[in-house]
Design an enzyme around this catalytic site. Structure first.
Site, PDB file in Angstrom:
ATOM      1  N   ARG A 180       7.882  38.963 -13.020  1.00 39.97           N
ATOM      2  CA  ARG A 180       8.001  37.825 -12.111  1.00 39.97           C
ATOM      3  C   ARG A 180       8.783  38.193 -10.853  1.00 39.97           C
ATOM      4  NH1 ARG A 180       8.155  32.409 -14.200  1.00 39.97           N
ATOM      5  NH2 ARG A 180      10.067  31.968 -13.067  1.00 39.97           N
ATOM      6  N   ARG A 184      10.524  45.162  -3.338  1.00 35.12           N
ATOM      7  CA  ARG A 184       9.897  45.464  -2.053  1.00 35.12           C
ATOM      8  C   ARG A 184      10.750  46.397  -1.193  1.00 35.12           C
ATOM      9  NH1 ARG A 184      11.415  39.709  -0.864  1.00 35.12           N
ATOM     10  NH2 ARG A 184       9.658  38.653  -1.819  1.00 35.12           N
ATOM     11  N   ARG A 257      14.631  28.634 -25.671  1.00 33.88           N
ATOM     12  CA  ARG A 257      15.968  28.810 -25.116  1.00 33.88           C
ATOM     13  C   ARG A 257      16.304  27.543 -24.355  1.00 33.88           C
ATOM     14  NH1 ARG A 257      19.425  32.165 -26.894  1.00 33.88           N
ATOM     15  NH2 ARG A 257      20.367  32.660 -24.877  1.00 33.88           N
ATOM     16  N   ARG A 288      24.505  31.967 -14.194  1.00 34.56           N
ATOM     17  CA  ARG A 288      24.561  31.784 -12.742  1.00 34.56           C
ATOM     18  C   ARG A 288      25.294  30.503 -12.385  1.00 34.56           C
ATOM     19  NH1 ARG A 288      18.052  30.553 -11.686  1.00 34.56           N
ATOM     20  NH2 ARG A 288      18.014  28.631 -12.871  1.00 34.56           N
ATOM     21  N   GLU A 313      25.646  27.697 -15.492  1.00 33.44           N
ATOM     22  CA  GLU A 313      24.571  27.636 -16.489  1.00 33.44           C
ATOM     23  C   GLU A 313      24.860  28.597 -17.638  1.00 33.44           C
ATOM     24  OE1 GLU A 313      20.713  28.167 -14.747  1.00 33.44           O
ATOM     25  OE2 GLU A 313      20.951  26.423 -13.430  1.00 33.44           O
ATOM     26  N   TYR A 361       5.491  29.658 -20.191  1.00 35.14           N
ATOM     27  CA  TYR A 361       6.534  29.748 -19.179  1.00 35.14           C
ATOM     28  C   TYR A 361       5.937  29.405 -17.812  1.00 35.14           C
ATOM     29  CZ  TYR A 361      10.668  32.247 -17.180  1.00 35.14           C
ATOM     30  OH  TYR A 361      11.814  32.600 -16.527  1.00 35.14           O
ATOM     31  N   ASP A 363       5.554  27.688 -14.062  1.00 37.22           N
ATOM     32  CA  ASP A 363       6.264  27.132 -12.922  1.00 37.22           C
ATOM     33  C   ASP A 363       5.656  25.767 -12.579  1.00 37.22           C
ATOM     34  OD1 ASP A 363       8.257  28.974 -12.352  1.00 37.22           O
ATOM     35  OD2 ASP A 363       6.866  30.314 -11.310  1.00 37.22           O
TER      36      ASP A 363
HETATM   37  P1  FAD Z   1       8.794  18.685 -18.736  1.00 34.56           P
HETATM   38  O1  FAD Z   1       9.378  18.564 -17.383  1.00 34.56           O
HETATM   39  O2  FAD Z   1       9.617  19.263 -19.819  1.00 34.56           O
HETATM   40  O3  FAD Z   1       8.305  17.232 -19.165  1.00 34.56           O
HETATM   41  C1  FAD Z   1       7.999  16.893 -20.491  1.00 34.56           C
HETATM   42  C2  FAD Z   1       8.446  15.459 -20.688  1.00 34.56           C
HETATM   43  O4  FAD Z   1       8.001  15.005 -21.962  1.00 34.56           O
HETATM   44  C3  FAD Z   1       9.968  15.307 -20.675  1.00 34.56           C
HETATM   45  O5  FAD Z   1      10.353  14.329 -19.745  1.00 34.56           O
HETATM   46  C4  FAD Z   1      10.297  14.891 -22.106  1.00 34.56           C
HETATM   47  O6  FAD Z   1      11.399  14.012 -22.174  1.00 34.56           O
HETATM   48  C5  FAD Z   1       9.012  14.220 -22.527  1.00 34.56           C
HETATM   49  N1  FAD Z   1       8.806  14.203 -23.969  1.00 34.56           N
HETATM   50  C6  FAD Z   1       8.838  15.255 -24.804  1.00 34.56           C
HETATM   51  N2  FAD Z   1       8.635  14.846 -26.082  1.00 34.56           N
HETATM   52  C7  FAD Z   1       8.476  13.499 -26.029  1.00 34.56           C
HETATM   53  C8  FAD Z   1       8.255  12.502 -27.013  1.00 34.56           C
HETATM   54  N3  FAD Z   1       8.192  12.817 -28.304  1.00 34.56           N
HETATM   55  N4  FAD Z   1       8.133  11.210 -26.620  1.00 34.56           N
HETATM   56  C9  FAD Z   1       8.230  10.873 -25.310  1.00 34.56           C
HETATM   57  N5  FAD Z   1       8.453  11.791 -24.340  1.00 34.56           N
HETATM   58  C10 FAD Z   1       8.567  13.085 -24.681  1.00 34.56           C
HETATM   59  N6  FAD Z   1       9.536  25.939 -11.919  1.00 34.56           N
HETATM   60  C11 FAD Z   1       9.388  26.319 -10.623  1.00 34.56           C
HETATM   61  O7  FAD Z   1       8.277  26.265 -10.084  1.00 34.56           O
HETATM   62  N7  FAD Z   1      10.481  26.728  -9.901  1.00 34.56           N
HETATM   63  C12 FAD Z   1      11.727  26.781 -10.413  1.00 34.56           C
HETATM   64  O8  FAD Z   1      12.672  27.150  -9.718  1.00 34.56           O
HETATM   65  C13 FAD Z   1      11.909  26.400 -11.778  1.00 34.56           C
HETATM   66  N8  FAD Z   1      13.127  26.446 -12.344  1.00 34.56           N
HETATM   67  C14 FAD Z   1      13.278  26.047 -13.641  1.00 34.56           C
HETATM   68  C15 FAD Z   1      14.555  26.050 -14.190  1.00 34.56           C
HETATM   69  C16 FAD Z   1      14.746  25.630 -15.495  1.00 34.56           C
HETATM   70  C17 FAD Z   1      16.125  25.622 -16.101  1.00 34.56           C
HETATM   71  C18 FAD Z   1      13.635  25.194 -16.262  1.00 34.56           C
HETATM   72  C19 FAD Z   1      13.814  24.720 -17.674  1.00 34.56           C
HETATM   73  C20 FAD Z   1      12.372  25.191 -15.715  1.00 34.56           C
HETATM   74  C21 FAD Z   1      12.177  25.614 -14.399  1.00 34.56           C
HETATM   75  N9  FAD Z   1      10.918  25.576 -13.803  1.00 34.56           N
HETATM   76  C22 FAD Z   1      10.763  25.976 -12.506  1.00 34.56           C
HETATM   77  C23 FAD Z   1       9.727  25.115 -14.540  1.00 34.56           C
HETATM   78  C24 FAD Z   1       9.459  23.617 -14.392  1.00 34.56           C
HETATM   79  O9  FAD Z   1      10.554  22.883 -14.872  1.00 34.56           O
HETATM   80  C25 FAD Z   1       8.223  23.282 -15.205  1.00 34.56           C
HETATM   81  O10 FAD Z   1       7.107  24.014 -14.796  1.00 34.56           O
HETATM   82  C26 FAD Z   1       7.825  21.802 -15.141  1.00 34.56           C
HETATM   83  O11 FAD Z   1       8.903  20.953 -15.070  1.00 34.56           O
HETATM   84  C27 FAD Z   1       7.010  21.514 -16.364  1.00 34.56           C
HETATM   85  O12 FAD Z   1       6.622  20.171 -16.425  1.00 34.56           O
HETATM   86  P2  FAD Z   1       6.155  19.579 -17.801  1.00 34.56           P
HETATM   87  O13 FAD Z   1       5.637  18.208 -17.491  1.00 34.56           O
HETATM   88  O14 FAD Z   1       5.252  20.509 -18.492  1.00 34.56           O
HETATM   89  O15 FAD Z   1       7.459  19.541 -18.727  1.00 34.56           O
HETATM   90  N1  UDP Z   2      16.557  38.671 -13.863  1.00 38.48           N
HETATM   91  C1  UDP Z   2      17.513  39.648 -13.936  1.00 38.48           C
HETATM   92  N2  UDP Z   2      18.609  39.578 -13.122  1.00 38.48           N
HETATM   93  C2  UDP Z   2      18.778  38.576 -12.237  1.00 38.48           C
HETATM   94  C3  UDP Z   2      17.778  37.577 -12.150  1.00 38.48           C
HETATM   95  C4  UDP Z   2      16.683  37.643 -12.977  1.00 38.48           C
HETATM   96  O1  UDP Z   2      17.403  40.562 -14.734  1.00 38.48           O
HETATM   97  O2  UDP Z   2      19.807  38.561 -11.530  1.00 38.48           O
HETATM   98  C5  UDP Z   2      15.398  38.758 -14.778  1.00 38.48           C
HETATM   99  C6  UDP Z   2      15.644  38.022 -16.098  1.00 38.48           C
HETATM  100  O3  UDP Z   2      15.037  38.779 -17.112  1.00 38.48           O
HETATM  101  C7  UDP Z   2      14.875  36.734 -15.910  1.00 38.48           C
HETATM  102  C8  UDP Z   2      13.686  37.199 -15.074  1.00 38.48           C
HETATM  103  O4  UDP Z   2      14.238  38.187 -14.214  1.00 38.48           O
HETATM  104  O5  UDP Z   2      14.469  36.191 -17.144  1.00 38.48           O
HETATM  105  C9  UDP Z   2      13.029  36.118 -14.283  1.00 38.48           C
HETATM  106  O6  UDP Z   2      13.989  35.528 -13.449  1.00 38.48           O
HETATM  107  P1  UDP Z   2      13.761  34.142 -12.768  1.00 38.48           P
HETATM  108  O7  UDP Z   2      14.888  33.870 -11.854  1.00 38.48           O
HETATM  109  O8  UDP Z   2      12.377  34.111 -12.232  1.00 38.48           O
HETATM  110  O9  UDP Z   2      13.850  33.154 -14.013  1.00 38.48           O
HETATM  111  P2  UDP Z   2      13.862  31.565 -14.088  1.00 38.48           P
HETATM  112  O10 UDP Z   2      15.260  31.202 -14.440  1.00 38.48           O
HETATM  113  O11 UDP Z   2      13.414  31.041 -12.756  1.00 38.48           O
HETATM  114  O12 UDP Z   2      12.901  31.246 -15.169  1.00 38.48           O
END
Ligand code: FAD
Ligand code: UDP
Length: 376
Positions: A180, A184, A257, A288, A313, A361, A363
């Site tokens: 991911r 560069r 996780r 972070r 976090e 996983y 986005d």
């Molecule tokens: P979710 O947002 O998890 O929505 C699922 C919903 O279902 C939740 O609101 C939950 O409460 C509900 N639900 C579950 N079970 C039940 C039940 N039994 N009854 C009623 N409701 C229920 N993506 C990016 O593009 N850029 C980023 O920088 C990025 N950072 C991230 C950082 C973190 C810490 C995490 C966890 C994810 C990140 N993502 C990022 C990914 C992004 O969060 C997801 O792609 C997106 O939110 C997924 O949407 P979803 O609807 O699949 O899931």
């Molecule tokens: N990663 C790393 N060092 C860093 C940042 C990221 O080794 O300082 C690695 C780590 O394995 C991570 C992966 O790169 O799981 C992807 O990072 P990203 O920031 O895309 O993860 P996100 O938290 O957005 O899912």
């Protein structure tokens, strides 16, 4: 005829986008979510005039112009560009992703040719070693990382961070996780290669509100607490929760996780000077620190609010009662998920979508794309 065409379980990006599209097509939808708010993991809470990303930093990025235009038609996005800084075990700060700024700081190499030569020296020795063991392709994250970027960067910037984030040795993690990250040979700290990125102006809640505009929503409502009832109200179900829970864990539990956030309001306008600072040492317990205002206030604008909000976090293994964030796509979990997927494929009236239901996983942009392209 049932009351609704679709019962949508989950108001995250998959559920909310699906609801938007179904409503456009004249379908009757009910969205339920067990959390007290909509938006799933992109939900923000306003603290001291700052949109705090309650479930972790979310930066929208995509190269798909249609998706970018779609989300911008609902709410304009700002010009935020993600450029995290990593604090290494020796306390030195490096730019991410791995680019000429990182290489210059690490080895003093100033030109792309010098940097390539340095990395090649480290890669070549490692790849020769692998070949001697009869290995032609990197088998895990550790091998992938060293063969991509060399041992120095792996040891200083990847190993500790990754093992903290995933709670497993790099040698047991799948190689794709590290692919991911861009590598560069230009001086460019933009974390993403995508054509478009930004944060919705006013925060992600505005995006979710617009997606759910005119749709009936019940928060604080768990599908499993009234399953028989909920299964009877609509012709079809869109399920975005955990797929193993949907099947009552009959083949066993999938692992996830999660992240624990320690959020603090500080009496200073600009604490770390950047939205994202990673700590790559195993000795530092958090992965972070996010300073949320930098997602939406740029340059001197950060001084317009007197305080700031930061979140440390801590990455941990998921247990019941916590929010499942990241699927753990190792061999065991992937095989287990395949068993559940086979059951899901036989359900004519249930659509499984999103990070939890597909155990993927994803986005944000691909989740939106997926929801927009489902057959209604
Ligand atoms: P979710 O947002 O998890 O929505 C699922 C919903 O279902 C939740 O609101 C939950 O409460 C509900 N639900 C579950 N079970 C039940 C039940 N039994 N009854 C009623 N409701 C229920 N993506 C990016 O593009 N850029 C980023 O920088 C990025 N950072 C991230 C950082 C973190 C810490 C995490 C966890 C994810 C990140 N993502 C990022 C990914 C992004 O969060 C997801 O792609 C997106 O939110 C997924 O949407 P979803 O609807 O699949 O899931
Ligand atoms: N990663 C790393 N060092 C860093 C940042 C990221 O080794 O300082 C690695 C780590 O394995 C991570 C992966 O790169 O799981 C992807 O990072 P990203 O920031 O895309 O993860 P996100 O938290 O957005 O899912």
């Amino acid at each position: 005829m049932k009351l609704y065409d679709y019962l949508i379980v989950g108001s995250g990006l998959f559920g909310a986008t699906f609801a938007w599209r179904a409503r456009q097509a004249g379908k009757r939808c009910l969205v339920i979510d067990k959390r007290p708010h909509t938006g799933g993991n992109v939900y923000c809470e306003n603290i001291e005039g700052i949109n705090v990303h309650k479930y972790g930093a979310h930066i929208f990025h995509t190269s798909n112009k249609e998706i970018w235009d779609f989300v911008n038609s609902l709410v304009p996005f700002n010009r935020y560009t993600n450029s995290p800084v990593a604090v290494a075990p020796d306390g030195r700060r490096y730019n991410l992703p791995f680019n000429m700024n990182t290489f210059y700081r690490m080895w003093g190499v100033a030109t792309p040719d010098e940097a390539r030569a340095k990395i090649e020296e480290q890669r070549a020795a490692f790849l020769a070693d692998l070949r001697r063991q009869g290995v032609s392709e990197p088998r895990n994250l550790e091998e992938q990382a060293i063969s991509l970027i060399g041992r120095d960067i792996y040891e200083l910037l990847i190993k500790g961070y990754t093992e903290k984030q995933w709670g497993r040795p790099c040698s047991e993690l799948p190689a794709f996780i590290i692919k991911r990250l861009p590598v560069r040979f230009v001086y460019d700290n933009n974390y993403f290669n995508d054509a478009y990125q930004g944060i919705p102006i006013g925060g992600y809640n505005v995006l979710i509100e617009r997606l759910l505009d005119g749709v009936e929503v019940k928060t604080g409502t768990d599908f499993f607490a009234g399953r028989t009832h909920w299964e009877s109200v609509a012709e079809k179900i869109v399920f975005t929760g955990k797929i193993d829970e949907y099947y009552d864990y009959r083949f066993g539990r999938l692992e996830y996780r999660t992240v624990r956030f320690e959020t603090e309001t500080l009496d200073t306008p600009n604490w770390q000077g950047n939205a994202v600072v990673n700590y790559t040492s195993r000795e530092v317990p958090y992965t972070r620190i996010i300073e949320h205002k930098h997602f939406e206030m740029f340059g001197d604008d950060v001084y317009k609010t007197p305080k700031t909000v930061i979140s440390r976090e801590y990455s941990t293994e998921w247990r019941d009662g916590m929010e499942p964030f990241y699927p753990v796509n190792d061999a065991r979990n992937t095989a287990l998920y395949e068993q559940y997927r086979a059951l899901a494929a036989q359900e004519p009236n249930v659509i499984f979508g999103g990070r939890l239901a597909e155990y993927k996983y994803y986005d944000m942009a691909p989740v939106i794309e997926l929801a927009l392209t489902q057959q209604l």
